[in-house]
Design a protein around this motif. Structure first.
Motif, short mmCIF file in Angstrom:
data_model
loop_
_atom_site.label_atom_id
_atom_site.label_comp_id
_atom_site.label_asym_id
_atom_site.label_seq_id
_atom_site.Cartn_x
_atom_site.Cartn_y
_atom_site.Cartn_z
N LEU A 1 0.83 -1.21 0.00
CA LEU A 1 0.00 0.00 0.00
C LEU A 1 0.86 1.26 0.00
O LEU A 1 0.58 2.22 -0.72
CB LEU A 1 -0.93 0.01 1.21
N LEU A 2 1.90 1.27 0.81
CA LEU A 2 2.76 2.44 0.88
C LEU A 2 3.53 2.68 -0.41
O LEU A 2 3.88 3.81 -0.72
CB LEU A 2 3.74 2.32 2.06
N ARG A 3 3.77 1.63 -1.16
CA ARG A 3 4.50 1.76 -2.44
C ARG A 3 3.57 1.99 -3.63
O ARG A 3 4.05 2.17 -4.74
CB ARG A 3 5.35 0.52 -2.68
N SER A 4 2.28 1.98 -3.40
CA SER A 4 1.33 2.17 -4.50
C SER A 4 1.45 3.59 -5.06
O SER A 4 1.80 4.54 -4.34
CB SER A 4 -0.09 1.89 -4.04
N PRO A 5 1.15 3.78 -6.34
CA PRO A 5 1.27 5.11 -6.96
C PRO A 5 0.39 6.17 -6.30
O PRO A 5 0.80 7.33 -6.19
CB PRO A 5 0.83 4.87 -8.41
N GLU A 6 -0.80 5.79 -5.84
CA GLU A 6 -1.70 6.76 -5.21
C GLU A 6 -1.09 7.32 -3.93
O GLU A 6 -1.11 8.53 -3.69
CB GLU A 6 -3.06 6.13 -4.90
N VAL A 7 -0.56 6.45 -3.11
CA VAL A 7 0.03 6.90 -1.84
C VAL A 7 1.30 7.67 -2.12
O VAL A 7 1.56 8.71 -1.50
CB VAL A 7 0.29 5.69 -0.90
N LEU B 1 2.13 11.39 -0.88
CA LEU B 1 3.31 11.70 -0.08
C LEU B 1 4.19 12.74 -0.76
O LEU B 1 4.72 13.63 -0.11
CB LEU B 1 4.10 10.44 0.22
N ASP B 2 4.34 12.66 -2.10
CA ASP B 2 5.12 13.64 -2.82
C ASP B 2 4.44 15.01 -2.77
O ASP B 2 5.10 16.03 -2.69
CB ASP B 2 5.32 13.21 -4.28
N GLY B 3 3.11 15.02 -2.77
CA GLY B 3 2.37 16.29 -2.67
C GLY B 3 2.58 16.95 -1.34
O GLY B 3 2.65 18.18 -1.24
#
Length: 134
Positions: A117-123, A127-129
């Motif tokens: 989940l933490l490596r998913s593109p959405e997360v 996180l980058d935002g």
């Protein structure tokens, strides 16, 4: 006077659980249990949780290199009374020898799901935002 109840294990329960874990590990490492399934499998015991009265020990195990954990857990539970008898040599200080129950440790699967989940593109996007705003 009422006592506060807590779901957290006491220091004594944690200490005894660790002693029981070490004793079970030694029994399995020495090959004292005569069962083809157990002898052919590397078994990791991650934790032993004790009941408040220290009469029941629930051992959470992970059979390594085996796809069907159920078979190994059933084999361990079949030999639980024998393993309990072998623990007596290392746990002489205990008033009662705990009944041992074996359960499949699913915590590694849970950690894997959280990591995915933490490596998913959405997360990752979220996180980058957050980093851009600071």
């Amino acid at each position: 006077m009422t006592r506060a109840t807590s779901s957290a294990p006491s220091q004594r329960m944690l200490r005894v659980g660790e002693q029981v874990r070490a004793a079970i590990t030694q029994v399995l490492q020495r090959g004292e249990v005569r069962d083809d399934v157990i002898e052919a499998t590397v078994i990791s015991i991650s934790e032993v949780r004790m009941s408040p009265d220290l009469k029941i020990a629930t051992a959470y195990v992970t059979p390594l290199g085996v796809s069907d954990h159920r078979v190994v857990i059933e084999a361990l539970n079949r030999h639980a009374r024998y393993i309990r008898g072998r623990l007596g040599q290392q746990l002489r200080q205990m008033k009662y020898m705990p009944e041992v129950r074996f359960r499949d440790d699913t915590s590694f699967d849970n950690y894997k799901k959280i990591d995915e989940l933490l490596r998913s593109p959405e997360v990752r996007r979220d996180l980058d935002g957050d980093n851009d705003e600071q």
